[in-house]
Motif scaffolding. Structure first.
Motif, mmCIF file in Angstrom:
data_model
loop_
_atom_site.group_PDB
_atom_site.id
_atom_site.type_symbol
_atom_site.label_atom_id
_atom_site.label_comp_id
_atom_site.label_asym_id
_atom_site.label_seq_id
_atom_site.Cartn_x
_atom_site.Cartn_y
_atom_site.Cartn_z
ATOM 1 N N GLU A 191 0.814 -1.213 0.000
ATOM 2 C CA GLU A 191 0.000 0.000 0.000
ATOM 3 C C GLU A 191 0.850 1.268 0.000
ATOM 4 O O GLU A 191 0.417 2.309 -0.487
ATOM 5 C CB GLU A 191 -0.942 0.006 1.208
ATOM 6 C CG GLU A 191 -2.163 -0.879 1.048
ATOM 7 C CD GLU A 191 -2.988 -0.508 -0.170
ATOM 8 O OE1 GLU A 191 -3.246 0.694 -0.371
ATOM 9 O OE2 GLU A 191 -3.361 -1.416 -0.917
ATOM 10 N N SER A 192 2.063 1.191 0.547
ATOM 11 C CA SER A 192 2.932 2.374 0.511
ATOM 12 C C SER A 192 3.316 2.721 -0.924
ATOM 13 O O SER A 192 3.420 3.908 -1.275
ATOM 14 C CB SER A 192 4.192 2.130 1.353
ATOM 15 O OG SER A 192 4.971 1.079 0.820
ATOM 16 N N ILE A 193 3.519 1.713 -1.767
ATOM 17 C CA ILE A 193 3.827 1.957 -3.179
ATOM 18 C C ILE A 193 2.616 2.556 -3.882
ATOM 19 O O ILE A 193 2.739 3.496 -4.680
ATOM 20 C CB ILE A 193 4.262 0.652 -3.869
ATOM 21 C CG1 ILE A 193 5.547 0.112 -3.231
ATOM 22 C CG2 ILE A 193 4.462 0.866 -5.365
ATOM 23 C CD1 ILE A 193 6.736 1.026 -3.354
ATOM 24 N N ASN A 194 1.421 2.023 -3.579
ATOM 25 C CA ASN A 194 0.202 2.578 -4.180
ATOM 26 C C ASN A 194 0.028 4.049 -3.827
ATOM 27 O O ASN A 194 -0.337 4.872 -4.677
ATOM 28 C CB ASN A 194 -1.016 1.774 -3.716
ATOM 29 C CG ASN A 194 -0.978 0.330 -4.182
ATOM 30 O OD1 ASN A 194 -0.324 0.013 -5.172
ATOM 31 N ND2 ASN A 194 -1.679 -0.548 -3.473
ATOM 32 N N SER A 200 6.363 -5.677 5.771
ATOM 33 C CA SER A 200 5.829 -4.685 4.840
ATOM 34 C C SER A 200 5.272 -3.476 5.593
ATOM 35 O O SER A 200 5.199 -3.451 6.818
ATOM 36 C CB SER A 200 4.724 -5.304 3.981
ATOM 37 O OG SER A 200 3.526 -5.427 4.723
ATOM 38 N N TYR A 201 4.804 -2.482 4.800
ATOM 39 C CA TYR A 201 4.229 -1.259 5.366
ATOM 40 C C TYR A 201 2.700 -1.257 5.330
ATOM 41 O O TYR A 201 2.094 -0.233 5.628
ATOM 42 C CB TYR A 201 4.734 -0.040 4.587
ATOM 43 C CG TYR A 201 6.121 0.395 4.961
ATOM 44 C CD1 TYR A 201 6.365 1.205 6.064
ATOM 45 C CD2 TYR A 201 7.213 -0.008 4.204
ATOM 46 C CE1 TYR A 201 7.631 1.606 6.407
ATOM 47 C CE2 TYR A 201 8.501 0.401 4.533
ATOM 48 C CZ TYR A 201 8.703 1.205 5.630
ATOM 49 O OH TYR A 201 9.976 1.603 5.962
ATOM 50 N N ASN A 202 2.072 -2.357 4.957
ATOM 51 C CA ASN A 202 0.626 -2.341 4.752
ATOM 52 C C ASN A 202 -0.143 -1.869 5.987
ATOM 53 O O ASN A 202 -1.005 -0.993 5.899
ATOM 54 C CB ASN A 202 0.140 -3.731 4.338
ATOM 55 C CG ASN A 202 0.116 -3.880 2.823
ATOM 56 O OD1 ASN A 202 0.543 -2.990 2.097
ATOM 57 N ND2 ASN A 202 -0.371 -5.004 2.344
ATOM 58 N N GLU A 203 0.146 -2.436 7.154
ATOM 59 C CA GLU A 203 -0.592 -2.044 8.359
ATOM 60 C C GLU A 203 -0.246 -0.621 8.789
ATOM 61 O O GLU A 203 -1.099 0.104 9.299
ATOM 62 C CB GLU A 203 -0.312 -3.035 9.491
ATOM 63 C CG GLU A 203 -0.936 -4.401 9.271
ATOM 64 C CD GLU A 203 -0.857 -5.287 10.503
ATOM 65 O OE1 GLU A 203 -0.589 -4.761 11.607
ATOM 66 O OE2 GLU A 203 -1.059 -6.506 10.357
ATOM 67 N N THR A 204 0.999 -0.215 8.575
ATOM 68 C CA THR A 204 1.402 1.164 8.893
ATOM 69 C C THR A 204 0.619 2.156 8.042
ATOM 70 O O THR A 204 0.118 3.170 8.537
ATOM 71 C CB THR A 204 2.910 1.338 8.651
ATOM 72 O OG1 THR A 204 3.637 0.460 9.520
ATOM 73 C CG2 THR A 204 3.344 2.771 8.909
ATOM 74 N N VAL A 205 0.504 1.858 6.742
ATOM 75 C CA VAL A 205 -0.232 2.739 5.838
ATOM 76 C C VAL A 205 -1.718 2.733 6.176
ATOM 77 O O VAL A 205 -2.371 3.785 6.183
ATOM 78 C CB VAL A 205 0.002 2.324 4.371
ATOM 79 C CG1 VAL A 205 -0.927 3.090 3.441
ATOM 80 C CG2 VAL A 205 1.452 2.564 3.974
ATOM 81 N N GLU A 206 -2.261 1.554 6.467
ATOM 82 C CA GLU A 206 -3.682 1.466 6.814
ATOM 83 C C GLU A 206 -4.003 2.313 8.038
ATOM 84 O O GLU A 206 -5.043 2.981 8.093
ATOM 85 C CB GLU A 206 -4.070 0.008 7.060
ATOM 86 C CG GLU A 206 -4.158 -0.824 5.790
ATOM 87 C CD GLU A 206 -4.350 -2.300 6.077
ATOM 88 O OE1 GLU A 206 -4.548 -2.650 7.270
ATOM 89 O OE2 GLU A 206 -4.294 -3.106 5.133
ATOM 90 N N SER A 207 -3.118 2.291 9.044
ATOM 91 C CA SER A 207 -3.365 3.090 10.247
ATOM 92 C C SER A 207 -3.289 4.580 9.945
ATOM 93 O O SER A 207 -4.069 5.372 10.491
ATOM 94 C CB SER A 207 -2.366 2.719 11.353
ATOM 95 O OG SER A 207 -1.045 3.120 11.013
ATOM 96 N N ALA A 208 -2.359 4.967 9.052
ATOM 97 C CA ALA A 208 -2.238 6.382 8.677
ATOM 98 C C ALA A 208 -3.461 6.847 7.887
ATOM 99 O O ALA A 208 -3.976 7.949 8.111
ATOM 100 C CB ALA A 208 -0.965 6.595 7.856
#
Length: 549
Positions: free
Chosen positions: A129-132, A505-513
């Motif tokens: 998700e960070s790339i998206n 990955s950064y998926n959960e980090t991005v989701e929280s942001a």
């Protein structure tokens, strides 16, 4: 990094829609998104660098940051006649910090040529998700990636087996028997068919199987233990032992994890596999979003600490902050770094209404803190011949019987501009309940891959038994530390961001942001008016991955 603050001129303007403290990945995404939607944003960081707990630093700066942040000093008391002033505390995220230099002369000579991550090991899936978000916001123009060459699953013997993540990789894998290859191919075909959105003729995984534990579904598919271990820990990237975990991952969640891996392969034409890593380190990601925010008008001030919050004396509502420079700055909303909280001394004199305004900053009684043990090694040589950038996963119990969680190891080389030639950086991590448990697992993983110089008081039987290979690379420098895992929280006018989590990955980090942004700004979409930006990277012959949507 402990130098005195420079004499800053007063900030102008003094009122903003949003003030953000800390330039980690979640905070930087918020700053870029809020600025892009037309909000006035002031983005502060008490450090002299961008990235906060997601930064990439030189060895001296990394050592200084870990030691300084393992303390929790009270910030100076202050007086305010127009508002109620509530002083802030710098809360510790790091504990049990141990740093050892085994060849200090060599390291001192090259110390500034290292870009070492605070929150490693971490890589970026091509479908992350960070790339998206980078592609959607245009932040991809400020960072470049290279592929992680290979992924492996290891055990206590020192053997590492390739993760067969594609049809070609399965057929090339010499460690798999013909029947195992056939079983794995059948499983991947079923998963790919299930993920096919518009093909109703294909076979789907049954609904009752999707709600069952993933490990049971893999057994139902007649997959042997070795293949199940590769899928669970080398592809789905699970942490806890799925044969004994209190809460087992459901099949639908497992399929989502496989989907991330599968859709990452081949997304970008010149990416070799599922994983990438940013050149110059993970600290480039928050900087990319910060640069995008600055283009949209966000104001940045580094080396500026927020010493106090300003509350309305009558209503108890949030009004603004006081900076270390003494200046008072006002905003509608405030987002703080996870290491900032309100001291218990300040709470005793507050009313219930004032405490409600500050509720996300009030220390909570937690019976057991979630932690992650992290390790960094600078080594001469490589853990795998002819491979520079690689991920190695040690599933639970693969190193020693008491190992409760998976240990992930990421090796990175000089081609990523993180270390000098002929050296590599190793990042290790594992979730843990206590510091000693986490460090024991990391030391055991180190001993299977390198020749660690372990102090006698930290040696374990598993460490001693595995140190038997002369061909292992040599450790030059090592850091061990335990980081507390802190969840971000929305609190109306005052909110907090999350610390780096234990994921690859950064998926959960991005989701929280993203969730925090929606709570702060309503249902407004992130970067909805953004258009593709002209590529600002220099035109060179780099072999980095080109991000194109």
């Amino acid at each position: 990094m402990t130098d005195p603050l420079p004499p800053y001129p007063p900030l102008d303007p003094t009122t903003y829609d949003l003030i953000i403290v800390g330039t980690g990945v979640p905070s930087s995404i918020l700053a870029a998104a809020a600025s892009s939607s037309g909000n006035s944003v002031l983005h502060l960081d008490p450090n002299a660098f961008y990235g906060s707990h997601f930064a990439s630093l030189s060895l001296p700066d990394l050592s200084s940051f870990l030691h300084s942040n393992s303390l929790s000093p009270l910030l100076p008391q202050s007086e305010c006649h127009d508002f109620l002033s509530v002083n802030l505390v710098n809360r510790s995220l790091y504990a049990s910090v141990e740093i050892s230099a085994f060849e200090p002369d060599i390291l001192e000579e090259h110390s500034r040529r290292f870009n070492v991550d605070l929150c490693g090991p971490r890589a970026v899936f091509c479908a992350d998700e960070s790339i998206n978000l980078m592609l959607k916001s245009g932040s991809n123009n400020y960072v470049e990636f290279k592929s992680v060459d290979a992924s492996f699953v290891g055990d206590s013997s020192g053997e590492v087996r390739s993760v067969p993540d594609s049809r070609a990789a399965i057929f090339k894998d010499k460690s798999l028997a013909l029947l195992e290859k056939s079983q794995l191919m059948k499983f991947f075909k079923l998963v790919q068919a299930h993920l096919a959105e518009h093909d109703e003729a294909t076979v789907k995984i049954r609904e009752e199987d999707m709600e069952s534990p993933f490990v049971e579904f893999l057994s139902k598919m007649c997959l042997p233990p070795k293949i199940k271990s590769i899928i669970l820990y080398g592809i789905a990237m699970l942490d806890y032992d799925q044969d004994n975990a209190e809460t087992l991952l459901k099949t639908n969640e497992g399929i989502d994890r496989l989907a991330l891996y599968i859709t990452s392969i081949g997304r970008f034409s010149n990416a070799l596999g599922a994983l990438m890593y940013p050149i110059y380190g993970q600290g480039e990601l928050p900087q990319a979003f910060c640069r995008r925010a600055a283009v949209k008008g966000c104001i940045y001030v580094l080396r500026m600490t927020v010493t106090a919050l300003l509350l309305d004396k009558e209503t108890g509502g949030y009004k603004g902050v006081r900076l270390a420079s003494g200046q008072e700055i006002f905003s509608q909303k405030l987002v703080l770094d996870p290491c900032i909280s309100v001291g218990l001394e300040s709470l005793s004199s507050l009313t219930d209404q004032q405490k409600e305004t500050l509720r996300v900053l009030v220390p909570k009684a937690i019976s057991k803190k979630e932690k992650i043990a992290r390790g960094i090694c600078i080594i001469r040589g490589s853990v795998k011949a002819d491979i520079s950038n690689a991920l190695v996963v040690y599933p639970p119990k693969s190193l020693f019987p008491e190992q409760l969680t998976a240990v992930r190891v990421l090796q990175l080389g000089s081609g990523l501009a993180v270390c000098p030639p002929d050296m590599h950086v190793l990042y290790l991590s594992t979730l843990c309940d206590d510091d000693d448990q986490g460090k024991t697992a990391l030391l055991s993983a180190m001993s299977t891959l390198i020749r660690p110089q372990v102090p006698e008081n930290l040696q374990t039987d598993s460490v001693a038994e595995n140190d038997n290979t002369e061909a292992k690379p040599v450790v030059l420098w090592r850091a061990l530390y335990v980081q507390e895992l802190v969840k971000g929280e929305f609190g109306g006018s005052i909110s907090t961001t999350s610390s780096p989590d234990g994921n690859l990955s950064y998926n959960e980090t991005v989701e929280s942001a993203v969730k925090l942004y929606e709570q702060l700004m309503g249902s407004e979409e992130l970067f909805k008016e953004e258009t593709p930006q002209e590529n600002t990277k220099e035109d060179n012959d780099s072999d980095g991955v080109e991000l194109e949507d």
